[in-house]
Design a protein around this motif. Structure first.
Motif, short mmCIF file in Angstrom:
data_model
loop_
_atom_site.label_atom_id
_atom_site.label_comp_id
_atom_site.label_asym_id
_atom_site.label_seq_id
_atom_site.Cartn_x
_atom_site.Cartn_y
_atom_site.Cartn_z
N ALA A 140 -35.68 62.98 -12.87
CA ALA A 140 -34.86 63.52 -13.96
C ALA A 140 -33.38 63.34 -13.64
CB ALA A 140 -35.22 65.02 -14.03
N ALA A 141 -33.06 63.45 -12.55
CA ALA A 141 -31.49 63.65 -12.49
C ALA A 141 -31.15 61.94 -12.36
CB ALA A 141 -31.09 64.10 -11.01
N MET A 142 -31.96 61.02 -11.80
CA MET A 142 -31.47 59.91 -12.15
C MET A 142 -31.27 59.21 -13.28
SD MET A 142 -33.62 58.33 -8.79
CE MET A 142 -32.95 56.55 -8.59
N GLU A 153 -28.49 57.44 -18.42
CA GLU A 153 -28.21 57.66 -19.66
C GLU A 153 -26.60 58.04 -19.90
OE1 GLU A 153 -29.60 60.35 -23.34
OE2 GLU A 153 -30.44 60.82 -21.38
N HIS A 154 -26.14 58.80 -19.05
CA HIS A 154 -24.78 59.04 -19.23
C HIS A 154 -23.79 58.04 -19.05
CE1 HIS A 154 -20.81 60.78 -18.22
NE2 HIS A 154 -20.79 61.72 -18.67
N TYR A 155 -24.07 57.05 -18.22
CA TYR A 155 -23.36 55.88 -17.81
C TYR A 155 -23.76 54.79 -18.95
CZ TYR A 155 -22.12 51.46 -15.65
OH TYR A 155 -21.51 50.18 -15.44
N ARG A 156 -24.64 54.68 -19.30
CA ARG A 156 -24.95 53.69 -20.54
C ARG A 156 -24.05 54.25 -21.98
NH1 ARG A 156 -31.60 52.66 -19.92
NH2 ARG A 156 -31.22 50.99 -18.61
N ASN A 157 -24.01 55.51 -22.10
CA ASN A 157 -23.62 56.08 -23.27
C ASN A 157 -22.00 56.01 -23.07
OD1 ASN A 157 -26.15 56.71 -24.48
ND2 ASN A 157 -26.13 58.83 -23.87
N SER A 158 -21.81 56.04 -22.00
CA SER A 158 -20.19 55.98 -21.83
C SER A 158 -19.34 54.71 -22.29
CB SER A 158 -19.76 56.18 -20.37
OG SER A 158 -20.12 55.17 -19.49
N ALA A 172 -36.06 50.91 -8.23
CA ALA A 172 -36.31 49.34 -8.27
C ALA A 172 -35.91 48.97 -9.51
CB ALA A 172 -37.77 49.18 -8.08
N GLN A 173 -36.30 49.82 -10.41
CA GLN A 173 -35.86 49.35 -12.11
C GLN A 173 -34.35 49.25 -12.16
OE1 GLN A 173 -38.11 51.86 -14.49
NE2 GLN A 173 -39.82 50.74 -14.65
N ALA A 174 -33.73 50.32 -11.66
CA ALA A 174 -32.01 50.48 -11.57
C ALA A 174 -31.54 49.40 -10.96
CB ALA A 174 -31.63 52.10 -11.03
N SER A 175 -32.19 48.75 -10.01
CA SER A 175 -31.48 47.65 -9.17
C SER A 175 -31.07 46.38 -10.33
CB SER A 175 -32.35 47.17 -8.15
OG SER A 175 -33.40 46.53 -8.71
N THR A 176 -31.21 46.57 -11.25
CA THR A 176 -30.82 45.50 -12.25
C THR A 176 -29.73 46.05 -13.10
OG1 THR A 176 -32.17 46.22 -14.18
CG2 THR A 176 -33.35 44.43 -12.95
N MET A 177 -29.20 47.46 -12.56
CA MET A 177 -28.13 47.79 -13.35
C MET A 177 -26.82 47.95 -12.21
SD MET A 177 -29.59 50.98 -15.46
CE MET A 177 -28.08 51.35 -16.47
N PRO A 178 -25.51 48.00 -12.90
CA PRO A 178 -24.44 48.09 -12.10
C PRO A 178 -24.13 49.27 -11.62
CG PRO A 178 -23.66 47.76 -14.35
CD PRO A 178 -25.32 47.90 -14.42
N ILE A 179 -25.28 50.04 -10.88
CA ILE A 179 -25.12 51.29 -10.31
C ILE A 179 -25.72 51.36 -8.92
CG2 ILE A 179 -25.82 53.77 -10.55
CD1 ILE A 179 -26.55 53.18 -13.55
N PHE A 180 -24.69 51.93 -7.93
CA PHE A 180 -24.98 52.01 -6.62
C PHE A 180 -25.26 53.53 -6.28
CE2 PHE A 180 -24.42 52.48 -2.12
CZ PHE A 180 -25.03 51.38 -1.46
#
Length: 251
Positions: free
Chosen positions: A137-139, A144-149, A176-184
């Motif tokens: 839920a937190a992830m 969502e916040h990062y995308r909307n920014s 695993a799905q988030a590994s395709t995003m620029p988020i560490f």
């Protein structure tokens, strides 16, 4: 008397100037943290001039009550802000509390950081409303916040918890799905024992790139030297940047 045959040792090389000077004016209470964070970024090989959004996610499950009471969570928020001023010129860290659910994002900023954790904790009901532990839920809230920014710079998420979640399978899939995003995701454990699940996430297979690290801050996070926390957060982040760039996640 000097020995004329003894070779003089060269002076140690100075730490590179990159990242040592914060990007924005820093309140007196955060100057030491900002400088310490800057040194850790340099040691980690983070390129000079890199911009990144720093997020802070905090576990609000019932087992965390003492860490809210003794100021450990507020100190972590201060540390996150000290790191952010080296990477982000807006001087703001979006803060996400979570237990069974995520709570609304609140900004921790240079002009509003003292006592913000206690204020938000009480706003959500204090100890009597603390719940379970669901990471996803937190992830999702952070993503969502990062995308909307509309940000194009990477995000560094400090994700604090003191135990394994009740949604382990969903968390593995989400990471695993988030590994395709620029988020560490820099997981930080509180408590006397290391969190085995966080060690598992650090080594999780099936990801496009290794997008997570784990650092254990121990039973007394406030007593831990700031340098150790920053080194623990930034070390793998520095290695993730070129790997993410090689996979096309960063320009």
């Amino acid at each position: 008397m000097l020995n004329p045959f003894k070779k003089t040792q060269p002076a140690p090389a100075p730490v590179a100037a990159a990242q040592v000077e914060p990007l924005v004016a820093v309140p007196a209470g955060l100057v030491s943290l900002a400088k310490t964070a800057g040194v850790s970024l340099t040691k980690a090989g983070v390129p000079a001039g890199l911009r990144a959004a720093v997020y802070l996610v905090v576990d609000r499950s019932l087992s965390m009550a003492d860490y809210f009471d003794n100021g450990s969570v507020q100190h972590l928020a201060d540390q996150a802000l000290g790191l952010s001023v080296n990477l982000d010129d807006d001087g703001t860290v979006p803060l996400v509390f979570f237990d069974n659910r995520p709570y609304p994002v609140v900004d921790v900023s240079l002009d509003r950081y003292e006592g913000v954790v206690a204020a938000q904790h009480q706003l959500h009901g204090g100890k009597r409303s603390m719940g379970g532990t669901y990471y996803t839920a937190a992830m999702n809230t952070v993503i969502e916040h990062y995308r909307n920014s509309g940000a194009t710079d990477p995000a560094l998420v400090i994700f604090q918890t003191d135990g394994a979640p009740q949604d382990k399978d969903a968390t593995r899939l989400q990471l695993a799905q988030a590994s395709t995003m620029p988020i560490f995701w820099a997981f930080v454990g509180f408590g006397p024992s290391k969190v085995a699940f966080l060690k598992e996430l650090d080594k999780l297979r099936g990801r496009l790139v290794d997008n997570a690290s784990y650092f254990h801050a121990g039973a007394d996070p406030r007593g831990l030297p700031d340098r150790q926390l920053y080194d623990g957060i930034t070390g793998e982040f520095g290695r993730w940047l070129p790997a993410a760039r090689a996979k096309g996640l960063l320009p």
